[in-house]
Write a protein that holds these residues in place. Structure first.
Motif, short mmCIF file in Angstrom:
data_model
loop_
_atom_site.label_atom_id
_atom_site.label_comp_id
_atom_site.label_asym_id
_atom_site.label_seq_id
_atom_site.Cartn_x
_atom_site.Cartn_y
_atom_site.Cartn_z
N GLY A 74 18.91 -33.62 -31.45
CA GLY A 74 19.65 -32.43 -31.41
C GLY A 74 18.68 -31.23 -31.62
N VAL A 75 18.08 -31.60 -33.02
CA VAL A 75 17.19 -30.29 -33.43
C VAL A 75 15.94 -30.15 -32.66
N SER A 76 15.27 -31.45 -32.38
CA SER A 76 14.21 -31.30 -31.51
C SER A 76 14.38 -30.95 -30.11
N ALA A 158 6.99 -29.85 -23.96
CA ALA A 158 5.98 -29.79 -22.91
C ALA A 158 6.75 -30.38 -21.57
N TYR A 159 7.84 -31.31 -21.75
CA TYR A 159 8.38 -31.83 -20.58
C TYR A 159 9.55 -30.49 -20.08
N GLN A 160 10.15 -30.08 -20.90
CA GLN A 160 11.14 -28.96 -20.59
C GLN A 160 10.36 -27.88 -20.00
N ALA A 161 9.13 -27.55 -20.51
CA ALA A 161 8.60 -26.41 -19.90
C ALA A 161 8.17 -26.76 -18.38
N GLU A 162 7.69 -27.91 -18.07
CA GLU A 162 7.60 -28.40 -16.55
C GLU A 162 8.87 -28.37 -15.68
N ILE A 163 9.90 -28.68 -16.45
CA ILE A 163 11.00 -28.81 -15.77
C ILE A 163 11.30 -27.36 -15.38
N LEU A 164 11.49 -26.62 -16.32
CA LEU A 164 11.78 -24.94 -15.92
C LEU A 164 10.65 -24.32 -15.08
N ARG A 165 9.47 -24.52 -15.10
CA ARG A 165 8.45 -24.00 -14.38
C ARG A 165 8.67 -24.48 -12.83
N GLY A 166 9.07 -25.65 -12.74
CA GLY A 166 9.37 -26.13 -11.26
C GLY A 166 10.63 -25.71 -10.69
N ALA A 167 11.58 -25.46 -11.72
CA ALA A 167 12.88 -24.94 -11.06
C ALA A 167 12.55 -23.25 -10.82
N ILE A 168 11.94 -22.60 -11.60
CA ILE A 168 11.41 -21.14 -11.42
C ILE A 168 10.80 -21.15 -9.90
N SER A 169 9.90 -21.94 -9.81
CA SER A 169 9.10 -21.98 -8.56
C SER A 169 10.00 -22.27 -7.34
N ASN A 170 11.18 -23.03 -7.58
CA ASN A 170 12.09 -23.48 -6.59
C ASN A 170 12.99 -22.41 -6.11
N VAL A 171 13.19 -21.37 -6.88
CA VAL A 171 13.89 -20.04 -6.45
C VAL A 171 13.27 -19.37 -5.32
N PRO A 172 13.90 -19.06 -4.25
CA PRO A 172 13.26 -18.33 -3.32
C PRO A 172 12.85 -17.16 -3.44
N LYS A 173 11.67 -16.48 -2.92
CA LYS A 173 10.80 -15.43 -3.26
C LYS A 173 11.76 -14.33 -2.77
N ILE A 210 17.11 -35.41 -22.04
CA ILE A 210 17.58 -35.84 -23.09
C ILE A 210 18.15 -37.34 -23.62
N ILE A 211 18.33 -37.91 -22.58
CA ILE A 211 18.34 -39.37 -22.51
C ILE A 211 17.16 -39.90 -22.93
N LEU A 212 16.07 -39.58 -22.38
CA LEU A 212 14.85 -40.23 -22.81
C LEU A 212 14.44 -39.98 -24.25
N MET A 213 14.75 -38.72 -24.46
CA MET A 213 14.58 -38.28 -26.02
C MET A 213 15.65 -39.21 -26.77
N ILE A 214 16.67 -39.60 -26.55
CA ILE A 214 17.55 -40.45 -27.31
C ILE A 214 16.93 -41.78 -27.49
N LYS A 215 16.57 -42.31 -26.42
CA LYS A 215 15.73 -43.72 -26.59
C LYS A 215 14.46 -43.58 -27.08
N GLY A 216 13.66 -42.49 -26.92
CA GLY A 216 12.35 -42.43 -27.61
C GLY A 216 12.59 -42.10 -29.06
N SER A 217 13.81 -41.72 -29.81
CA SER A 217 13.92 -41.29 -31.03
C SER A 217 13.65 -42.71 -31.94
N THR A 258 28.21 -42.01 -23.10
CA THR A 258 28.69 -40.76 -23.41
C THR A 258 28.11 -39.43 -22.78
N LEU A 259 26.67 -39.35 -23.18
CA LEU A 259 26.01 -38.33 -22.99
C LEU A 259 25.99 -37.94 -21.41
N ARG A 260 25.84 -39.19 -20.75
CA ARG A 260 25.61 -39.03 -19.20
C ARG A 260 27.10 -38.58 -18.62
#
Length: 276
Positions: A74-76, A158-173, A210-217, A258-260
């Motif tokens: 959660g904190v991470s 780093a992963y969330q930044a790439e997710i957000l960057r790709g999502a921003i780029s996906n918004v129509p001009k 989030i799921i990957l972070m849970i397993k990677g924890s 549960t998270l899923r």
């Protein structure tokens, strides 16, 4: 039969022919049967193990480790989400002064294992003890829990930044152009128009992260943090009972499932206007 009923019957498409029993279909049914049998066996085994001396002795340890895992994840994720916004904006910046450092940061933390990053921070900080002591940071880096939070936050940012960057780029001009036509400042367009739409696109990748972070924890247990996997390793080292890892798998599976389901409900709620 009335004319209307006959017209409906005439427009009804013909029934699909029965599917042939191909090899792939038979293999699928066999695998499904094996999964069902395995599930019944696991439930029976856990029901028997629930009353075992092992579970009575270590159940509270598993619960405390489970709570530590939730705290770490959660904190991470929260810190990583806060860091990901400026990093994503820097990645989309036209200025190389911001774009290239952000690219190097994302490239490093996405291109190296989380285990290596945790080791670099936890064990590498000791090599700079004198310098860290002078600036008052040694108290932070000598604690394994803080090192894990620091490493996990940088990784997921780093992963969330790439997710957000790709999502921003996906918004129509056209969204940018329409907002500019209204005379809105660029920062208002970004935070009031673009990012809310980008988050709709990023919901599913965020859930996967989030799921990957849970397993990677589970990596935290290697640097003496007694999370769920840390308590599991300690229980096994004292009892040599293999069910220690089975219970750990059940706890992780319960948390992920549960998270899923909660995330699916959350996503369906936020995107309900898109299904109409």
């Amino acid at each position: 039969m009335s004319i209307a009923t006959g017209f409906i019957e005439a427009r009804r498409p013909p029934a699909a022919p029965p599917r042939p029993w191909t090899g792939a279909r038979i293999a699928g049914h066999v695998l499904m049967a094996l999964w069902i049998v395995s599930g019944f066996f696991l439930v029976w085994y856990l029901a028997e193990a629930y009353f075992s001396p092992f579970f009575e002795k270590y159940a509270d340890k598993y619960v405390s480790g489970f709570i530590v895992t939730l705290q770490i994840v959660g904190v991470s994720l929260l810190i990583g989400a806060l860091l990901s916004v400026p990093v994503a904006l820097a990645r989309n910046s036209r200025l190389a002064l911001f774009r290239w450092p952000a690219y190097a940061y994302v490239y490093f933390f996405r291109g190296t294992p989380l285990l290596a990053q945790t080791f670099l921070i936890y064990y590498g900080a000791g090599s700079f003890r004198d310098a860290l002591t002078e600036v008052g940071l040694w108290t932070f880096f000598r604690d394994a829990w803080f090192c894990v939070i620091f490493a996990f936050s940088l990784n997921t940012a780093a992963y969330q930044a790439e997710i957000l960057r790709g999502a921003i780029s996906n918004v129509p001009k056209g969204q940018w152009e329409g907002a500019k036509a209204l005379g809105l400042p660029r920062h208002v367009i970004l935070f009031k128009v673009i990012i809310p739409q980008a988050l709709m696109v990023a919901l599913r990748p965020y859930g996967n992260e989030i799921i990957l972070m849970i397993k990677g924890s589970a990596i935290a247990s290697i640097v003496t943090v007694f999370d769920l996997m840390g308590e599991t390793r300690r229980a096994y080292s004292r009892s040599y009972d293999f069910q220690a890892y089975i219970w750990a798998a059940v706890f992780y599976l319960f948390l992920v499932e549960t998270l899923r389901r909660v995330w699916d409900k959350f996503e369906a709620r936020l995107t309900r206007h898109l299904a109409r």
